[in-house]
Write a protein that holds these residues in place. Structure first.
Motif, mmCIF file in Angstrom:
data_model
loop_
_atom_site.group_PDB
_atom_site.id
_atom_site.type_symbol
_atom_site.label_atom_id
_atom_site.label_comp_id
_atom_site.label_asym_id
_atom_site.label_seq_id
_atom_site.Cartn_x
_atom_site.Cartn_y
_atom_site.Cartn_z
ATOM 1 N N MET A 279 0.807 -1.213 0.000
ATOM 2 C CA MET A 279 0.000 0.000 0.000
ATOM 3 C C MET A 279 0.846 1.273 0.000
ATOM 4 S SD MET A 279 -2.971 1.372 2.601
ATOM 5 C CE MET A 279 -1.851 2.404 3.549
ATOM 6 N N PHE A 280 1.953 1.279 0.740
ATOM 7 C CA PHE A 280 2.831 2.449 0.743
ATOM 8 C C PHE A 280 3.273 2.763 -0.683
ATOM 9 C CE2 PHE A 280 6.846 4.652 0.912
ATOM 10 C CZ PHE A 280 6.798 5.457 2.029
ATOM 11 N N HIS A 281 3.666 1.742 -1.422
ATOM 12 C CA HIS A 281 4.103 1.920 -2.805
ATOM 13 C C HIS A 281 2.944 2.386 -3.682
ATOM 14 C CE1 HIS A 281 6.525 -1.050 -0.718
ATOM 15 N NE2 HIS A 281 7.515 -0.830 -1.538
ATOM 16 N N ASP A 282 1.726 1.897 -3.362
ATOM 17 C CA ASP A 282 0.552 2.328 -4.123
ATOM 18 C C ASP A 282 0.320 3.827 -3.972
ATOM 19 O OD1 ASP A 282 0.156 -0.340 -4.777
ATOM 20 O OD2 ASP A 282 -1.417 -0.661 -3.293
ATOM 21 N N ILE A 283 0.496 4.341 -2.752
ATOM 22 C CA ILE A 283 0.299 5.779 -2.530
ATOM 23 C C ILE A 283 1.374 6.583 -3.271
ATOM 24 C CG2 ILE A 283 0.238 7.615 -0.799
ATOM 25 C CD1 ILE A 283 -0.933 5.629 1.174
ATOM 26 N N VAL A 284 2.632 6.127 -3.170
ATOM 27 C CA VAL A 284 3.714 6.786 -3.914
ATOM 28 C C VAL A 284 3.343 6.876 -5.390
ATOM 29 C CG1 VAL A 284 6.112 6.577 -4.689
ATOM 30 C CG2 VAL A 284 5.521 6.054 -2.315
ATOM 31 N N GLU A 285 2.860 5.767 -5.920
ATOM 32 C CA GLU A 285 2.537 5.708 -7.348
ATOM 33 C C GLU A 285 1.336 6.562 -7.714
ATOM 34 O OE1 GLU A 285 0.806 2.508 -10.608
ATOM 35 O OE2 GLU A 285 0.717 2.102 -8.457
ATOM 36 N N MET A 286 0.239 6.438 -6.955
ATOM 37 C CA MET A 286 -1.001 7.094 -7.364
ATOM 38 C C MET A 286 -0.983 8.593 -7.146
ATOM 39 S SD MET A 286 -2.166 4.467 -8.662
ATOM 40 C CE MET A 286 -3.756 4.921 -9.339
ATOM 41 N N LEU A 287 -0.105 9.088 -6.263
ATOM 42 C CA LEU A 287 0.057 10.541 -6.156
ATOM 43 C C LEU A 287 0.553 11.129 -7.473
ATOM 44 C CD1 LEU A 287 1.580 10.938 -2.566
ATOM 45 C CD2 LEU A 287 -0.575 11.933 -3.383
ATOM 46 N N TYR A 288 1.316 10.351 -8.206
ATOM 47 C CA TYR A 288 1.805 10.800 -9.519
ATOM 48 C C TYR A 288 0.632 11.120 -10.450
ATOM 49 C CZ TYR A 288 4.178 10.676 -14.064
ATOM 50 O OH TYR A 288 4.655 10.973 -15.314
ATOM 51 N N TRP A 289 -0.429 10.334 -10.328
ATOM 52 C CA TRP A 289 -1.569 10.487 -11.240
ATOM 53 C C TRP A 289 -2.618 11.466 -10.718
ATOM 54 C CZ3 TRP A 289 -0.575 8.603 -15.817
ATOM 55 C CH2 TRP A 289 0.321 7.549 -15.933
ATOM 56 N N THR A 290 -2.455 11.946 -9.499
ATOM 57 C CA THR A 290 -3.504 12.799 -8.918
ATOM 58 C C THR A 290 -3.024 14.180 -8.505
ATOM 59 O OG1 THR A 290 -3.109 11.849 -6.708
ATOM 60 C CG2 THR A 290 -4.809 10.796 -8.068
ATOM 61 N N ASP A 291 -1.714 14.453 -8.562
ATOM 62 C CA ASP A 291 -1.189 15.756 -8.147
ATOM 63 C C ASP A 291 -0.187 16.254 -9.187
ATOM 64 O OD1 ASP A 291 0.973 17.506 -6.666
ATOM 65 O OD2 ASP A 291 -0.811 17.571 -5.391
ATOM 66 N N ALA A 292 -0.494 17.372 -9.822
ATOM 67 C CA ALA A 292 0.316 17.857 -10.941
ATOM 68 C C ALA A 292 1.733 18.257 -10.507
ATOM 69 C CB ALA A 292 -0.380 19.046 -11.614
ATOM 70 N N ARG A 293 1.852 18.913 -9.360
ATOM 71 C CA ARG A 293 3.191 19.333 -8.905
ATOM 72 C C ARG A 293 4.055 18.115 -8.573
ATOM 73 N NH1 ARG A 293 4.713 23.300 -3.745
ATOM 74 N NH2 ARG A 293 6.962 22.850 -3.771
ATOM 75 N N TYR A 294 3.470 17.159 -7.900
ATOM 76 C CA TYR A 294 4.171 15.916 -7.582
ATOM 77 C C TYR A 294 4.646 15.246 -8.866
ATOM 78 C CZ TYR A 294 4.633 11.186 -5.437
ATOM 79 O OH TYR A 294 5.077 9.964 -4.979
ATOM 80 N N ARG A 295 3.776 15.194 -9.877
ATOM 81 C CA ARG A 295 4.122 14.552 -11.152
ATOM 82 C C ARG A 295 5.261 15.290 -11.851
ATOM 83 N NH1 ARG A 295 -0.542 13.965 -12.664
ATOM 84 N NH2 ARG A 295 -0.921 15.856 -13.878
#
Length: 364
Positions: A279-295
């Motif tokens: 799950m930790f890795h899932d959050i790392v990954e999915m933030l990429y798809w949901t936050d423009a600055r993070y991406r």
């Protein structure tokens, strides 16, 4: 606690599911994957179609080992009922596993996007006011360490650059370095997941490097450290934004770090349990798809695949010629190992693990 995530999926599904669909969610909640897959399949044949049922069916089939069926169902979910929160087709095109678990996380992140971003930005500003030193943190619950863990920690002291302090922590001393609300840890039974929370809070407070206790450093490590020291956030990346977290570098004013911390804390504070092992890795990954600055920060950061860092671990149980071991032993500046291995392999001096233990005995 382990059943709560699956019940939450049913809770937030399309309201008032009936018939086979309801039976599918009940079986999913009970982690009866075979029954869940059968009931979901029947519901889909009966025309009960929405995004959640397709992805839940996909996850049930995946848990049974039917990966082709799971991939097909995930693709159909994204085609028939695309997410309104993020580019789900692109996300699952990069990495297809745990579809309903990751989709639930992405939806959660999108629903709380403004709150998470504000929290991360404030934490970054506060971090700029703190003075931090270069440290590498390594954690093991107790002083009773397996031989391989002892050898790995010794390698950290031996090969870390002079300006990088190695800090050894355990369950008793961690409180001297970081304060973590016990309520966040109370429902986390798996030590690896508790460690995920610990490493994130350590780096958010102090910055620096987290090394799993099974990371073996080599003489070339200072060169790698010089590379990551120019970044404000670094994780070895497998594909896209899919990472490991056994080697984790970050400055405390990193937006990615603070957004990740805010997301994990809010997830746990809202009463949601750990959804799956990664799950930790899932959050790392999915933030990429949901936050423009993070991406954007991700796309402009350092990208390294851990392929060579994982080679030694794959070789621990194999018989190796001297030149093969010499090559594997020095191929990567850091090697991710495991302390769990087949003890019978120690009886053959040519296996990787026997060679490693022999080196430790000789003080190498």
């Amino acid at each position: 606690m382990k059943h709560q995530f699956f019940s939450s999926i049913a809770k937030y599904a399309i309201r008032a599911p009936s018939g086979k669909k309801q039976l599918g969610f009940e079986a999913f909640h009970a982690q009866d994957w075979k029954t869940a897959a059968i009931e979901f399949d029947e519901a889909l044949r009966n025309g009960e179609s929405d995004r959640n049922i397709w992805l839940s069916a996909a996850s049930a089939h995946e848990r049974m080992g039917s990966h082709d069926v799971a991939a097909t169902y995930t693709s159909l979910a994204n085609r028939l009922h695309p997410s309104t929160c993020y580019d789900s087709a692109a996300a699952f095109g990069v990495y297809a596993a745990a579809p309903v678990e990751r989709d639930t996380i992405a939806t959660f992140l999108t629903e709380h996007a403004a709150e998470l971003s504000t929290s991360a930005e404030l934490a970054c500003l506060q971090a700029k006011e703190r003075t931090t030193a270069a440290r590498a943190f390594v954690y093991w619950d107790t002083d009773n360490r397996p031989d391989i863990v002892r050898q790995c920690i010794e390698s950290m002291h031996k090969f870390a650059p002079e300006d990088l302090e190695v800090v050894e922590l355990n369950a008793a001393t961690i409180k001297d370095w970081v304060t973590i609300d016990e309520s966040l840890l109370a429902g986390i039974e798996n030590p690896a997941h508790r460690s995920d929370v610990i490493r994130l809070n350590l780096l958010s407070t102090h910055g620096g490097l987290w090394l799993d206790a099974t990371c073996l450093l080599n003489p070339g490590f200072p060169f790698l450290y010089d590379q990551i020291n120019r970044e404000n956030f670094f994780l070895y990346t497998y594909r896209g934004s899919r990472t490991g977290n056994w080697f984790f570098w970050a400055q405390p004013d990193s937006y990615r770090l603070q957004l990740l911390r805010a997301a994990l804390h809010l997830w746990l504070e809202s009463g949601r349990p750990w959804s799956n092992y990664f799950m930790f890795h899932d959050i790392v990954e999915m933030l990429y798809w949901t936050d423009a600055r993070y991406r954007n920060d991700w796309d402009t950061g350092l990208y390294l695949h851990p392929r060579e860092a994982l080679e030694m671990n794959k070789s621990l149980g194999r018989r190796l010629a001297d030149h093969e071991w010499f090559d594997i032993r020095r191929r990567s500046p850091v090697n991710k190992l495991t302390w769990k291995f087949d003890q019978s392999k120690l009886g053959d001096p040519t296996t990787g693990v026997a060679r490693l233990v022999s080196e430790a005995a000789r003080g190498q």
